[in-house]
Design a protein around this motif. Structure first.
Motif, PDB file in Angstrom:
ATOM      1  N   ILE A 259       1.059  -1.619   0.180  1.00 19.43           N
ATOM      2  CA  ILE A 259      -0.093   0.141   0.251  1.00 19.43           C
ATOM      3  C   ILE A 259       0.773   1.330   0.469  1.00 19.43           C
ATOM      4  O   ILE A 259      -0.074   2.311   0.083  1.00 19.43           O
TER       5      ILE A 259
ATOM      6  N   ASP B   3       1.622   0.590  -4.194  1.00 19.60           N
ATOM      7  CA  ASP B   3       0.641   0.275  -4.875  1.00 19.60           C
ATOM      8  C   ASP B   3       1.480  -0.386  -6.308  1.00 19.60           C
ATOM      9  O   ASP B   3       0.077   0.003  -7.025  1.00 19.60           O
TER      10      ASP B   3
ATOM     11  N   ALA C   4      -1.362   5.816  -2.335  1.00 18.39           N
ATOM     12  CA  ALA C   4      -2.645   5.912  -2.566  1.00 18.39           C
ATOM     13  C   ALA C   4      -3.059   7.249  -2.420  1.00 18.39           C
ATOM     14  O   ALA C   4      -3.934   8.494  -2.849  1.00 18.39           O
TER      15      ALA C   4
ATOM     16  N   GLN D 139      -7.795   3.124  -3.646  1.00 17.04           N
ATOM     17  CA  GLN D 139      -6.948   2.641  -3.210  1.00 17.04           C
ATOM     18  C   GLN D 139      -6.602   1.182  -4.030  1.00 17.04           C
ATOM     19  O   GLN D 139      -5.797   0.402  -4.528  1.00 17.04           O
ATOM     20  N   THR D 140      -7.792  -0.010  -3.383  1.00 23.58           N
ATOM     21  CA  THR D 140      -7.492  -1.408  -3.499  1.00 23.58           C
ATOM     22  C   THR D 140      -8.855  -1.579  -4.596  1.00 23.58           C
ATOM     23  O   THR D 140      -8.443  -2.885  -4.529  1.00 23.58           O
TER      24      THR D 140
ATOM     25  N   GLN E  75      -7.826   6.442   1.587  1.00 20.86           N
ATOM     26  CA  GLN E  75      -7.564   5.263   1.359  1.00 20.86           C
ATOM     27  C   GLN E  75      -8.988   5.277  -0.602  1.00 20.86           C
ATOM     28  O   GLN E  75      -8.899   4.956  -1.627  1.00 20.86           O
TER      29      GLN E  75
ATOM     30  N   ALA F 293      -8.454   8.341  -3.324  1.00 24.87           N
ATOM     31  CA  ALA F 293      -7.862   7.608  -4.196  1.00 24.87           C
ATOM     32  C   ALA F 293      -8.317   7.390  -5.321  1.00 24.87           C
ATOM     33  O   ALA F 293      -7.386   7.616  -5.895  1.00 24.87           O
TER      34      ALA F 293
END
Lengths: 234, 312
Positions: free
Chosen positions: A106, A109, B131, B246-247, B266, B269
């Motif tokens: 994280i 990324d 992020a 972010q994810t 997050q 982002a």
């Protein structure tokens, strides 16, 4: 079978395990608890502090650790390609049957290390896994993809990368943290594995992104809808 | 110098992010070719040959390309690169591109660059880290540059006006270490999240999956896609393919309406490049208001139905 996890820690104040890697460790430990694998080896590359990350994995239930020491400038420039080479070399050396990692770090990324480790080993890859089932010498992986889920079956040995829904990592209990202190962490350098960590990408600059200014507060839905209509957004 | 774009498709249709990747490839200068690998992809090849900026469409058909498994596609991409000496290989930064391109890069012994948002020169790329809290400019010194493209950062290439030549490329024998079994795609009549002009997203403030109906009703009035924060996904309200952040997915629609979302880093982002951001939240201190163009401090359970009603 042996399971690896990765935890490339950031150079920040707090060296904690990447959340996706925690999920990877949890999955490995669960497979061991189900007696589907024999041993879980936790691996991390980085400076001395990487050992804390490995200790966390040991407290969660990993059997032993391997710390691949990378420090200073080398650590600053350590990228997924170099890390993959380290993991691939270790997987061969330890005769691992399964390498489990988080799907992405994280901080950078990148979302590359698992795929590249699999490529270097010529193993199949089950990335962004939300469900992993061992079926004889194959692994069924349910993957998180853009529009939903996908199921694949891959041969072992294999690389799996963990997505968020694979499991909920356990908290290490105090007795397990104490026990983890007695577990062994081997120490080695990338050169011991024949890996050259020279950087391949040159970071020219790192800047702050353009900041968004806060706009206005509206009082009513009516006002909001009127403004969106005025600006042609709806 | 020349670029290969690996096309993403389902044998029927090209996935839109490929068009963004083609635009990015065009910015490098040099010829742009597209590789279409599938089981029955003549239609997609035809579609691609009309896309502006594409010079050549390379078609590979074989049963082993079913499901786009990276173990099967990697040898094909490598052979194609070798045959045509491409200096750049790219694809969209989707689940497909992220799965495949790092594997290709490792085989070429080059460091791939993920999710680029800008191309400075043919060897210098811009991407976000932490992020989206920092923007990094990286120079790639490898002989072949491999990268994935953030769809929202490049316009989609026009789907007509092009006249690319089609060419069949030789297929490699099946590797056979992996097998594609099935896909369970979320069925929806709403626009796809990453390419929708309007996105309505819900967070933990929605309190349950059932309450997302409020957002679906609003979305239907706006012809919008519906997204969610990671908190809402983690709480089990909605499936992960709706996650913005972010994810999850990166979106940049013309209008983004964040409902009951506090605005964790997050999440930001994934949406802060939206042109107009609206936030509806009962907590006036929620960080989402710091990025919102229009903030409404209100109870979403009242405000959202009221908004749906106002749009009738």
């Amino acid at each position: 079978m042996q399971i690896y996890k990765s935890g490339v820690v950031t150079d920040g104040v707090k060296h904690s395990m990447n959340p996706f890697c925690e999920i990877a460790v949890e999955e490995a430990v669960k497979l061991k608890e189900k007696k589907l694998i024999k041993e879980v080896v936790a691996v991390s590359c980085g400076p001395q502090q990487a050992q804390e990350t490995i200790r966390t994995a040991l407290a969660m239930g990993a059997d032993r650790g391997i710390h691949v020491e990378v420090t200073g400038k080398d650590y600053e420039h350590l990228g997924p390609l170099q890390v993959s080479k380290i993991f691939a070399a270790l997987a061969k050396k330890e005769e691992a049957q399964l390498v489990i990692l988080g799907k992405q770090a994280i901080d950078d990324d990148c979302n590359q290390t698992g795929q590249m480790t699999a490529a270097l080993l010529d193993w199949p890859q089950g990335t962004f896994a939300s469900e992993v089932t061992l079926e004889g010498d194959k692994i069924k992986v349910v993957r998180e993809i853009d529009g939903g889920l996908e199921t694949i079956k891959i041969n072992t040995p294999a690389v799996v990368t963990a997505d968020l829904r694979l499991n909920t990592p356990r908290y290490a209990t105090l007795p397990n943290i104490m026990k983890a202190k007695k577990k062994k962490i081997a120490n080695m350098k990338p050169a011991d594995l024949g890996v050259d960590v020279a950087p391949r990408l040159e970071v020219l600059k790192v800047e702050e992104p353009p900041q968004r200014e806060a706009g206005v507060k509206v009082e009513t839905v009516e006002d909001l809808v009127a403004r969106l209509k005025d600006t042609g957004r709806i | 110098q020349s670029t290969l774009v690996v096309a993403e498709h389902n044998n029927e249709k090209l996935t839109p992010i490929t068009l963004n990747a083609i635009t990015a490839a065009g910015k490098l200068g040099g010829e742009v070719s597209c590789l279409v690998a599938g089981t029955d992809c003549a239609k997609v090849a035809e579609e691609l040959s009309k896309v502006q900026g594409v010079k050549k469409v390379l078609v590979a058909q074989h049963d082993c390309y079913k499901g786009g498994l990276p173990e099967e596609l990697t040898p094909l991409v490598l052979a194609t690169q070798k045959q045509f000496n491409f200096t750049h290989i790219c694809a969209g930064a989707s689940a497909f591109g992220k799965n495949l391109l790092p594997r290709v890069a490792a085989k070429l012994d080059v460091a791939p660059i993920s999710d680029i948002i800008e191309i400075k020169t043919p060897d210098t790329f811009v991407r976000t880290i932490y992020a989206g809290n920092a923007v990094s400019t990286v120079k790639c010194n490898d002989p072949v540059k491999v990268f994935t493209v953030r769809g929202t950062s490049f316009e989609a290439a026009a789907t007509d006006g092009g006249s690319a030549a089609s060419e069949t490329v030789a297929t490699a024998p099946a590797v056979g270490v992996s097998e594609w079994l099935e896909q369970n795609l979320t069925k929806s009549d709403r626009p796809e999240l990453t390419s929708a002009k309007v996105v309505v997203s819900g967070g933990r403030g929605l309190k349950s999956g059932e309450n997302f109906k409020l957002l679906y009703d609003l979305a239907d009035k706006l012809n919008a896609a519906v997204g969610a924060s990671r908190a809402a996904v983690d709480a089990g309200y909605v499936p992960n393919d709706m996650q913005v952040g972010q994810t999850g997915k990166i979106v940049a629609p013309e209008l983004y309406i964040a409902v009951g979302i506090s605005g964790a880093i997050q999440h930001l982002a994934g949406m802060k490049d939206s042109k107009t951001i609206v936030a509806i939240n009962k907590d006036p201190e929620a960080p989402i208001f710091q990025v919102a163009d229009y903030g409404l401090v209100a109870d979403l359970f009242k405000a959202v139905p009221e908004m749906t009603e106002a749009l009738k």
